[in-house]
Structure formats: structure tokens, C-alpha cells
Write an enzyme that holds these catalytic residues in place. Structure first.
Site: not given
Ligand code: AMP
Length: 173
Positions: A58, A95
Site C-alpha cells: 500500500r 511478533e
Molecule cells: P508495523 O510494522 O507493526 O508498524 O506494521 C505496519 C504494516 O502492517 C503496515 O504496512 C500496515 O499496512 C500493516 N498493518 C499493521 N496493523 C494494521 C492494521 N490495524 N490495519 C491495517 N494494516 C495494518
């Protein structure tokens, strides 16, 4: 225009307890999509940017029109094994387990000012790895921009040494 009203929340996707912020409903509306790009541009237009890097997948959708508005090129940061030429990669912790992202080695030049783009910051692990990857490739992270920030997860704390912007905040909703 209330951009949040165009984002669909899907509870328990992809697993129980996650409130998935679905931006496809924003993307499919021409006015909301256009407004989101204009608003993201307003957040970072004062920064010196030579090239935009977007994170699969995205981050490509929001990063590419932003690059056009800034008059820059666009570089994809992808999951391992998708790019055809020589790459530079980085491993990061999830995680459960580990993941890797990579970019083409010749995609950015030494000293390029890079804008990093993704749709959403949750824990910040992905974007932190992307920033390290850009630096490994010789770039300077000029700014990082997200459409959505999940503030409860404090992902921003991992990015203290960077200039971080987000358009929409969600907190425990
Ligand atoms: P993080 O590495 O935990 O910051 O996760 C970020 C990535 O996971 C991004 O590319 C988001 O598109 C996806 N992502 C994580 N949590 C969500 C959520 N609650 N809703 C949509 N996309 C998410």
C-alpha cells in the site's frame, strides 16, 4: 472532507483482536484518494526530497502519486525475492519470527534525501527496518509519512531520530 469516513474498519482481521484499517474503500473513491495525496503532500512539501521510497504494497499506492507531485522518482521496497536485480536487504523481528525487506542496490544514490511512505504505522517495526535499509543503501531519511498512525502502539518511539508525519490518528477505536 473527513477522510476517516472513507476508511473501513474490519474487526478481527487478519486475526482476532486486530481492528484492520482498510484503505481500499478510500482508494476506490476518486475524491478521497485525490484529497489524501494532496494532504500527504502538504505535510512534507517543505522537506528536501530527491526520491520517494514506498513499502510493499500500500506504500506503492500512496508513494507513487506523491513522488509525481514532488517531481521525484519512486523506488519500491519489497518483500524478499520479488526484485529481479541485485538488492540490499535487511532482516527485522515480527511478533513471531522474522521477516526481510529489500530494495535494488542501484535504486538510490549515495547522499540522496529519501521520503519513506507507507499507508499505516502500527508497531513501527516495518518502517524502522525500511529506514535502516535506506541508510544501508547510502540514502538519508529526510522524512517519513503515513496516511494512518495507530497511536496506542507507540510505533513513533522507534523513529525518534527521524522526522515523522501522519495524516490520520486512530486510538483504541
Ligand atoms: P508495523 O510494522 O507493526 O508498524 O506494521 C505496519 C504494516 O502492517 C503496515 O504496512 C500496515 O499496512 C500493516 N498493518 C499493521 N496493523 C494494521 C492494521 N490495524 N490495519 C491495517 N494494516 C495494518
Amino acid at each position: 472532507m473527513n477522510l476517516k469516513s472513507y476508511i473501513r474498519t474490519v474487526p478481527d482481521f487478519p486475526k482476532k483482536g486486530i481492528m484492520f484499517r482498510d484503505v481500499t474503500t478510500l482508494m476506490q473513491n476518486r475524491i478521497a484518494l485525490s484529497q489524501s495525496i494532496d494532504d500527504l503532500y502538504s505535510l512534507i512539501k517543505h522537506k528536501k526530497i530527491d526520491i520517494v521510497c514506498g513499502i510493499e504494497s500500500r506504500g506503492f499506492i500512496f508513494g507513487s502519486p506523491l513522488a509525481l507531485k514532488l517531481g521525484c522518482g519512486f523506488v519500491p521496497i519489497r518483500k524478499l525475492g520479488k526484485l529481479p536485480s541485485e538488492t540490499v536487504s535487511i532482516e527485522y523481528s515480527l511478533e513471531y519470527g522474522k521477516d526481510s525487506i529489500e530494495m535494488h542496490k542501484d535504486a538510490i544514490k549515495e547522499g540522496d534525501n529519501v521520503l519513506l511512505v507507507d499507508d499505516l504505522i502500527a508497531t513501527g517495526g516495518t518502517i524502522q527496518a525500511a529506514a535502516k535499509l535506506v541508510e544501508k543503501a547510502g540514502g538519508i531519511v529526510s522524512a517519513i509519512v503515513f496516511l494512518i498512525e495507530l497511536t496506542d502502539l507507540h510505533g513513533r518511539d522507534k523513529l525518534k531520530s527521524y522526522d515523522v508525519y501522519s495524516l490520520l490518528e486512530y486510538e483504541g477505536e
